[in-house]
Design a protein around this motif. Structure first.
Motif, PDB file in Angstrom:
ATOM      1  N   PRO A  67     -12.479   7.337  -6.817  1.00  9.01           N
ATOM      2  CA  PRO A  67     -12.308   7.327  -8.292  1.00  9.01           C
ATOM      3  C   PRO A  67     -10.785   7.623  -8.533  1.00  9.01           C
ATOM      4  O   PRO A  67     -10.284   7.265  -9.801  1.00  9.01           O
ATOM      5  CB  PRO A  67     -13.203   8.475  -8.591  1.00  9.01           C
ATOM      6  N   ASP A  68     -10.051   8.531  -7.885  1.00 12.89           N
ATOM      7  CA  ASP A  68      -8.614   8.990  -8.323  1.00 12.89           C
ATOM      8  C   ASP A  68      -7.608   7.773  -7.930  1.00 12.89           C
ATOM      9  O   ASP A  68      -6.316   8.025  -7.980  1.00 12.89           O
ATOM     10  CB  ASP A  68      -8.206  10.314  -7.687  1.00 12.89           C
ATOM     11  N   GLY A  69      -7.907   6.541  -7.356  1.00  8.96           N
ATOM     12  CA  GLY A  69      -7.013   5.525  -7.315  1.00  8.96           C
ATOM     13  C   GLY A  69      -6.244   5.517  -5.871  1.00  8.96           C
ATOM     14  O   GLY A  69      -5.195   5.043  -5.826  1.00  8.96           O
ATOM     15  N   VAL A  70      -7.038   6.057  -4.899  1.00 10.21           N
ATOM     16  CA  VAL A  70      -6.442   6.202  -3.663  1.00 10.21           C
ATOM     17  C   VAL A  70      -7.514   5.508  -2.637  1.00 10.21           C
ATOM     18  O   VAL A  70      -8.622   5.411  -2.884  1.00 10.21           O
ATOM     19  CB  VAL A  70      -5.998   7.409  -2.937  1.00 10.21           C
ATOM     20  N   LEU A  71      -7.044   5.070  -1.562  1.00 16.27           N
ATOM     21  CA  LEU A  71      -7.832   4.241  -0.566  1.00 16.27           C
ATOM     22  C   LEU A  71      -9.106   5.404   0.002  1.00 16.27           C
ATOM     23  O   LEU A  71      -8.891   6.510   0.333  1.00 16.27           O
ATOM     24  CB  LEU A  71      -7.097   3.993   0.757  1.00 16.27           C
ATOM     25  N   PRO A 102      -6.206  -5.048   2.353  1.00 15.29           N
ATOM     26  CA  PRO A 102      -5.456  -4.761   1.122  1.00 15.29           C
ATOM     27  C   PRO A 102      -6.028  -3.381   0.506  1.00 15.29           C
ATOM     28  O   PRO A 102      -7.062  -3.204   0.552  1.00 15.29           O
ATOM     29  CB  PRO A 102      -5.418  -5.810   0.005  1.00 15.29           C
ATOM     30  N   VAL A 103      -5.104  -2.520   0.017  1.00 13.89           N
ATOM     31  CA  VAL A 103      -5.353  -1.293  -0.682  1.00 13.89           C
ATOM     32  C   VAL A 103      -5.443  -1.810  -2.309  1.00 13.89           C
ATOM     33  O   VAL A 103      -4.202  -1.927  -2.684  1.00 13.89           O
ATOM     34  CB  VAL A 103      -4.569  -0.158  -0.484  1.00 13.89           C
ATOM     35  N   ASN A 104      -6.428  -1.898  -2.972  1.00 10.29           N
ATOM     36  CA  ASN A 104      -6.647  -2.415  -4.389  1.00 10.29           C
ATOM     37  C   ASN A 104      -7.816  -1.681  -4.854  1.00 10.29           C
ATOM     38  O   ASN A 104      -8.591  -0.955  -4.073  1.00 10.29           O
ATOM     39  CB  ASN A 104      -6.580  -3.674  -4.674  1.00 10.29           C
ATOM     40  N   SER A 105      -8.113  -1.929  -6.032  1.00  9.83           N
ATOM     41  CA  SER A 105      -9.425  -1.199  -6.640  1.00  9.83           C
ATOM     42  C   SER A 105     -10.598  -1.511  -6.075  1.00  9.83           C
ATOM     43  O   SER A 105     -11.575  -0.782  -6.024  1.00  9.83           O
ATOM     44  CB  SER A 105      -9.253  -1.885  -8.310  1.00  9.83           C
ATOM     45  N   ARG A 106     -10.661  -2.532  -5.179  1.00  9.19           N
ATOM     46  CA  ARG A 106     -11.907  -2.617  -4.413  1.00  9.19           C
ATOM     47  C   ARG A 106     -12.318  -1.523  -3.506  1.00  9.19           C
ATOM     48  O   ARG A 106     -13.429  -1.320  -3.053  1.00  9.19           O
ATOM     49  CB  ARG A 106     -11.792  -3.960  -3.614  1.00  9.19           C
TER      50      ARG A 106
END
Length: 140
Positions: A49-53, A41-45
């Motif tokens: 820092p800029d919110g991408v994988l 899954p692509v999420n905050s884990r």
């Protein structure tokens, strides 16, 4: 005795407990005669820092599925697998959903193996193209 597809996937996912694969929520989801597929899954884990994988998470996914593909195709009673080199070309960003890594063999030698790992999004867009070299070593 040859294991079923379901048994191989179950064995692979059980082996991921208490490892980086569990932390990144990597799951083996498909298997065939010459490939293994995992998803993450692509999420905050796994964000940078800029919110991408994060490319490192992508490389971890690729190395996990590639190493396990080699593991599935060798005699694990006598041998163990280690990754010895990985390259990753990141081509597209992803912010959400799942990414899928499909590992296929380029070379399946007795000692060294070379795998092509294509990481795609849910729409089958190519996100990263990776190559992994593994080595199969005798257990002592």
């Amino acid at each position: 005795m040859k294991l079923s597809k379901e048994a191989i996937l179950k064995q692979a996912n059980l082996a991921c407990k208490n490892t980086l694969m569990e932390t990144l929520q990597i799951e083996m989801v498909d298997y065939g005669e010459d490939f293994l597929v995992a998803r993450m899954p692509v999420n905050s884990r796994v964000y940078q820092p800029d919110g991408v994988l994060h490319g490192g998470a992508t490389a971890a996914l690729a190395e996990s599925v590639g190493s396990f593909a080699t593991h599935v195709f060798i005699d694990t009673e006598k041998l163990f697998v280690r990754g010895i080199e990985i390259t990753a070309n990141h081509l597209k960003s992803v912010r959400e959903g799942y990414v899928y890594a499909k590992a296929t063999f380029i070379h399946k030698g007795r000692t060294t193996q070379l795998l092509d790992i294509r990481v795609t999004d849910e729409s089958d867009n190519l996100i990263s193209l990776c190559k992994l070299s593994t080595i199969s070593l005798p257990k002592k």
